[in-house]
Scaffold this motif. Structure first.
Motif, PDB file in Angstrom:
ATOM      1  N   UNK A  68       0.829  -1.202   0.000  1.00  0.00           N
ATOM      2  CA  UNK A  68       0.000   0.000   0.000  1.00  0.00           C
ATOM      3  C   UNK A  68       0.867   1.257   0.000  1.00  0.00           C
ATOM      4  N   UNK A  69       1.942   1.246   0.778  1.00  0.00           N
ATOM      5  CA  UNK A  69       2.814   2.418   0.826  1.00  0.00           C
ATOM      6  C   UNK A  69       3.551   2.645  -0.491  1.00  0.00           C
ATOM      7  N   UNK A  70       3.933   1.562  -1.165  1.00  0.00           N
ATOM      8  CA  UNK A  70       4.612   1.711  -2.455  1.00  0.00           C
ATOM      9  C   UNK A  70       3.662   2.228  -3.533  1.00  0.00           C
ATOM     10  N   UNK A  71       2.389   1.909  -3.419  1.00  0.00           N
ATOM     11  CA  UNK A  71       1.379   2.365  -4.382  1.00  0.00           C
ATOM     12  C   UNK A  71       0.514   3.465  -3.774  1.00  0.00           C
ATOM     13  N   UNK A  72       1.134   4.420  -3.115  1.00  0.00           N
ATOM     14  CA  UNK A  72       0.422   5.474  -2.369  1.00  0.00           C
ATOM     15  C   UNK A  72      -0.519   6.274  -3.277  1.00  0.00           C
ATOM     16  N   UNK A  73      -0.090   6.605  -4.470  1.00  0.00           N
ATOM     17  CA  UNK A  73      -0.895   7.470  -5.346  1.00  0.00           C
ATOM     18  C   UNK A  73      -2.115   6.764  -5.896  1.00  0.00           C
ATOM     19  N   UNK A  74      -2.094   5.455  -5.972  1.00  0.00           N
ATOM     20  CA  UNK A  74      -3.245   4.723  -6.493  1.00  0.00           C
ATOM     21  C   UNK A  74      -4.220   4.300  -5.397  1.00  0.00           C
TER      22      UNK A  74
END
Length: 119
Positions: free
Chosen positions: A83-89
């Motif tokens: 979730x943190x790596x895909x913060x913008x999505x």
């Protein structure tokens, strides 16, 4: 014992009441945070129902990789790190929940290390 003039008495009363309030808040938040799982169930419930990235993890927890990849890459990734790596999505609800817990952790780390009152 020294004699206290009225202004010193007010300052002492204010300091004692602030300290008592701080201790009560620390004890209450520690008690609620350590003994009540509801505080953590509700954000987990919101994350599971609002975040599409976590729904794909439930269906397929890991992607089978090619035969020449390292064994460490075949392990399932941590859901929070995903979730943190895909913060913008991520959805707004997920950003708010993760932001709250990350801020709480960081402030607690900084304040507790400096001997400031934090739960």
């Amino acid at each position: 014992m020294w004699t206290l003039d009225p202004s010193r008495k007010e300052v002492l009363r204010f300091a004692v009441s602030c300290r008592a309030l701080t201790l009560v808040l620390q004890v209450l938040t520690r008690f609620l945070g350590s003994s009540s799982p509801v505080v953590y169930w509700f954000p987990a419930h919101l994350l599971q129902h609002q975040e599409p990235l976590l729904r794909t993890i439930e269906i397929m927890p890991w992607q089978p990789l090619a035969g020449n990849s390292s064994p460490l890459q075949k392990l399932p990734r941590n859901c929070i790190m995903r979730l943190l790596c895909n913060w913008k999505t991520c959805s707004l609800v997920t950003r708010c929940i993760l932001g709250y817990f990350l801020t709480y952790w960081l402030l607690g780390l900084l304040l507790h290390c400096n001997f400031l009152p934090w739960t």
